[in-house]
Design a protein around this motif. Structure first.
Motif, mmCIF file in Angstrom:
data_model
loop_
_atom_site.group_PDB
_atom_site.id
_atom_site.type_symbol
_atom_site.label_atom_id
_atom_site.label_comp_id
_atom_site.label_asym_id
_atom_site.label_seq_id
_atom_site.Cartn_x
_atom_site.Cartn_y
_atom_site.Cartn_z
ATOM 1 N N ASN A 99 13.980 -10.154 31.757
ATOM 2 C CA ASN A 99 13.106 -9.754 32.864
ATOM 3 C C ASN A 99 13.019 -8.238 32.984
ATOM 4 N N THR A 100 14.153 -7.585 32.825
ATOM 5 C CA THR A 100 14.172 -6.126 32.899
ATOM 6 C C THR A 100 13.361 -5.535 31.764
ATOM 7 N N LEU A 101 13.501 -6.116 30.577
ATOM 8 C CA LEU A 101 12.757 -5.603 29.440
ATOM 9 C C LEU A 101 11.248 -5.704 29.674
ATOM 10 N N VAL A 102 10.808 -6.850 30.179
ATOM 11 C CA VAL A 102 9.381 -7.033 30.450
ATOM 12 C C VAL A 102 8.891 -5.991 31.455
ATOM 13 N N GLU A 103 9.746 -5.723 32.438
ATOM 14 C CA GLU A 103 9.412 -4.720 33.447
ATOM 15 C C GLU A 103 9.174 -3.338 32.826
ATOM 16 N N TYR A 104 9.991 -3.005 31.846
ATOM 17 C CA TYR A 104 9.920 -1.678 31.233
ATOM 18 C C TYR A 104 9.032 -1.642 30.003
ATOM 19 N N LEU A 105 8.476 -2.794 29.637
ATOM 20 C CA LEU A 105 7.820 -2.901 28.332
ATOM 21 C C LEU A 105 6.669 -1.909 28.143
ATOM 22 N N SER A 106 5.805 -1.794 29.158
ATOM 23 C CA SER A 106 4.651 -0.914 28.967
ATOM 24 C C SER A 106 5.089 0.549 28.835
ATOM 25 N N ASP A 107 6.110 0.940 29.589
ATOM 26 C CA ASP A 107 6.645 2.295 29.453
ATOM 27 C C ASP A 107 7.307 2.490 28.093
ATOM 28 N N TYR A 108 7.972 1.433 27.629
ATOM 29 C CA TYR A 108 8.621 1.501 26.326
ATOM 30 C C TYR A 108 7.586 1.718 25.229
ATOM 31 N N ILE A 109 6.501 0.933 25.281
ATOM 32 C CA ILE A 109 5.460 1.015 24.259
ATOM 33 C C ILE A 109 4.780 2.383 24.292
ATOM 34 N N SER A 110 4.565 2.917 25.488
ATOM 35 C CA SER A 110 3.889 4.209 25.570
ATOM 36 C C SER A 110 4.870 5.379 25.535
ATOM 37 N N HIS A 111 6.138 5.091 25.209
ATOM 38 C CA HIS A 111 7.177 6.114 25.051
ATOM 39 C C HIS A 111 7.370 6.936 26.326
ATOM 40 N N ASN A 112 7.227 6.297 27.453
ATOM 41 C CA ASN A 112 7.447 6.974 28.735
ATOM 42 C C ASN A 112 8.801 6.625 29.339
ATOM 43 N N GLU A 120 15.997 -1.180 23.097
ATOM 44 C CA GLU A 120 16.083 -1.422 21.652
ATOM 45 C C GLU A 120 17.270 -2.307 21.315
ATOM 46 N N ALA A 121 18.368 -2.102 22.026
ATOM 47 C CA ALA A 121 19.540 -2.956 21.809
ATOM 48 C C ALA A 121 19.203 -4.403 22.157
ATOM 49 N N HIS A 122 18.467 -4.602 23.250
ATOM 50 C CA HIS A 122 18.085 -5.961 23.634
ATOM 51 C C HIS A 122 17.134 -6.559 22.610
ATOM 52 N N LEU A 123 16.156 -5.752 22.159
ATOM 53 C CA LEU A 123 15.163 -6.249 21.204
ATOM 54 C C LEU A 123 15.810 -6.683 19.885
ATOM 55 N N ARG A 124 16.904 -6.024 19.516
ATOM 56 C CA ARG A 124 17.593 -6.399 18.285
ATOM 57 C C ARG A 124 18.195 -7.796 18.386
ATOM 58 N N THR A 125 18.554 -8.202 19.597
ATOM 59 C CA THR A 125 19.249 -9.473 19.745
ATOM 60 C C THR A 125 18.370 -10.585 20.306
ATOM 61 N N CYS A 126 17.138 -10.254 20.721
ATOM 62 C CA CYS A 126 16.334 -11.243 21.436
ATOM 63 C C CYS A 126 14.994 -11.476 20.742
ATOM 64 N N GLN A 127 14.880 -12.625 20.114
ATOM 65 C CA GLN A 127 13.660 -13.000 19.402
ATOM 66 C C GLN A 127 12.480 -13.094 20.372
ATOM 67 N N ASN A 128 12.702 -13.679 21.544
ATOM 68 C CA ASN A 128 11.627 -13.830 22.545
ATOM 69 C C ASN A 128 10.967 -12.498 22.854
ATOM 70 N N CYS A 129 11.788 -11.505 23.109
ATOM 71 C CA CYS A 129 11.253 -10.217 23.517
ATOM 72 C C CYS A 129 10.580 -9.496 22.363
ATOM 73 N N ARG A 130 11.043 -9.749 21.148
ATOM 74 C CA ARG A 130 10.346 -9.162 19.998
ATOM 75 C C ARG A 130 8.938 -9.731 19.898
ATOM 76 N N VAL A 131 8.794 -11.039 20.143
ATOM 77 C CA VAL A 131 7.482 -11.684 20.124
ATOM 78 C C VAL A 131 6.597 -11.096 21.228
ATOM 79 N N VAL A 132 7.181 -10.925 22.410
ATOM 80 C CA VAL A 132 6.436 -10.366 23.540
ATOM 81 C C VAL A 132 5.995 -8.934 23.228
#
Ligand SMILES: [Zn+2]
Length: 78
Positions: free
Chosen positions: A4-17, A27-39
């Motif tokens: 949930n936290t990752l989804v919250e920050y996702l747009s900022d993450y993508i735009s490097h903000n 990035e640590a979460h994305l390494r371990t979570c297939q769902n979030c990589r798909v998202v």
């Protein structure tokens, strides 16, 4: 960081903000979570699509809808 936290920050993450410590956590979460990589992947593709259509950014309302859908999907899995 959880999904949930990752989804919250996702747009900022993508735009490097995102702050550097949060970026590292994401990035640590994305390494371990297939769902979030798909998202992440589908969100990036959507942003690319909007850019190809000549739009500078995703309309706020469209983005909100997307994140609501993602949050729903995650809460149903949990
Ligand atoms: Zn996740």
């Amino acid at each position: 960081m959880d999904c949930n936290t990752l989804v919250e920050y996702l747009s900022d993450y993508i735009s490097h903000n995102l702050e550097s410590d949060l970026t590292a956590e994401a990035e640590a979460h994305l390494r371990t979570c297939q769902n979030c990589r798909v998202v992440l992947d589908s969100t990036q593709k959507m942003i690319l699509l909007y850019r190809e259509q000549g739009k500078q950014s995703i309309p706020a309302q469209r983005r909100e809808t997307l994140f609501n859908q993602l949050s729903d999907a995650f809460s149903k899995r949990a």
